[in-house]
Enzyme design. Structure first.
Site, PDB file in Angstrom:
ATOM      1  N   HIS A 136       0.814  -1.212   0.000  1.00  0.00           N
ATOM      2  CA  HIS A 136       0.000   0.000   0.000  1.00  0.00           C
ATOM      3  C   HIS A 136       0.853   1.270   0.000  1.00  0.00           C
ATOM      4  CE1 HIS A 136       0.782   0.558   4.343  1.00  0.00           C
ATOM      5  NE2 HIS A 136       0.675  -0.747   4.413  1.00  0.00           N
ATOM      6  N   ASP A 137       0.412   2.240  -0.788  1.00  0.00           N
ATOM      7  CA  ASP A 137       0.967   3.596  -0.833  1.00  0.00           C
ATOM      8  C   ASP A 137       2.347   3.686  -1.465  1.00  0.00           C
ATOM      9  OD1 ASP A 137      -1.248   4.974   0.745  1.00  0.00           O
ATOM     10  OD2 ASP A 137      -0.597   3.457   2.167  1.00  0.00           O
ATOM     11  N   GLY A 174       5.213  -1.125   2.464  1.00  0.00           N
ATOM     12  CA  GLY A 174       4.372   0.045   2.313  1.00  0.00           C
ATOM     13  C   GLY A 174       5.131   1.357   2.255  1.00  0.00           C
TER      14      GLY A 174
END
Length: 270
Positions: free
Chosen positions: A127-128, A145
């Site tokens: 994520h991200d 992440g």
């Protein structure tokens, strides 16, 4: 034997939600599942047995091979169903068994991949993550992440990157490298944990860097790794390089900006 299709380019066994937005030129292979919040641009080809879900936007002329999972929720126990996103640009090649997750509410909420990237099998983008343009990720490169990857970065096979680490433009990792610290622009590294080995001079030559710009990059390497300077001292010395190498002003600016954003806790690959 003829194979029935539902609409031109979409195999009869593919499950495409009626709310998904696919350009009429998109092709979708057998047994692929596409969710209601997915948008896919012209010319993109998707192989068999893929799952594309979540709020995922995919641009034009991408080639997505079989058995990919794109847009699944983040591997983050704090995630509670927020409408975060995965955004993929144009002209990317994504080989088999890759997993790209959507962003998380603890960051910008977007995992982003730029344009013209070559991503090999079993790559994970948590994520991200923010991936630039023209990168190459070899097989089994794994990003935790919030990792930021600049343009033209090359990750060797089985490279593992710790969360929140940044990789500067034109940097490169060898196979099985483990990054706990930021990797500055142009730097080549190897090891567990990774250590700086040289600068990516051959890559710069292939991208049309002039001898004067490459000389400036060599001087940056000397300041960072050969003169026993603190990071701030090295940054000051790098700023001064434009007096001797005015053509390298953009390269100096990129390096100094990268170093200015490096936290004292994480530091750079040394």
């Amino acid at each position: 034997m003829s194979v029935e299709v539902v609409t031109p380019g979409i195999h009869a066994t593919a499950l495409v939600d009626p709310k998904a937005e696919l350009d009429t030129s998109v092709s979708v292979g057998p047994y692929t599942v596409i969710g209601p919040h997915v948008r896919i641009g012209a010319g993109t080809r998707i192989g068999a047995h893929c799952v594309i879900e979540g709020h995922t936007t995919i641009g034009q002329n991408n080639r997505i091979f079989q058995f990919n999972s794109l847009g699944a929720i983040p591997q983050d126990k704090k995630y509670a169903g927020e409408p975060c996103e995965l955004v993929i640009g144009d002209g990317n090649t994504i080989r088999e068994f890759c997993t790209f997750n959507i962003g998380s509410p603890g960051d910008a909420g977007v995992t982003r991949v730029g344009n013209d990237n070559w991503i090999m099998a079993y790559v994970h983008l948590a994520h991200d993550c923010q991936v630039g343009n023209h990168t190459i990720f070899a097989n089994n490169a794994q990003l935790a992440g919030h990792v930021q990857v600049g343009d033209w970065v090359i990750l060797g096979g089985f490279t593992v990157v710790h969360q929140f680490v940044r990789l500067g433009a034109h940097s490169m990792t060898a196979m099985c490298s483990l990054l706990f610290a930021d990797l500055p622009p142009f730097v080549m590294c190897q090891g567990q944990p990774a250590e700086a080995r040289s600068m990516n001079f051959e890559g710069l030559r292939r991208r049309g860097f002039s001898p004067d710009r490459i000389a400036a990059v060599k001087a940056m390497h000397k300041a960072l790794y050969r003169e026993d300077l603190t990071l701030e001292q090295a940054r000051t010395q790098i700023v001064a390089l434009v007096e001797k190498h005015p053509e390298a002003q953009p390269d100096v600016d990129m390096m100094t900006a990268f170093l200015a954003q490096t936290s004292p806790q994480r530091g750079i690959v040394r």
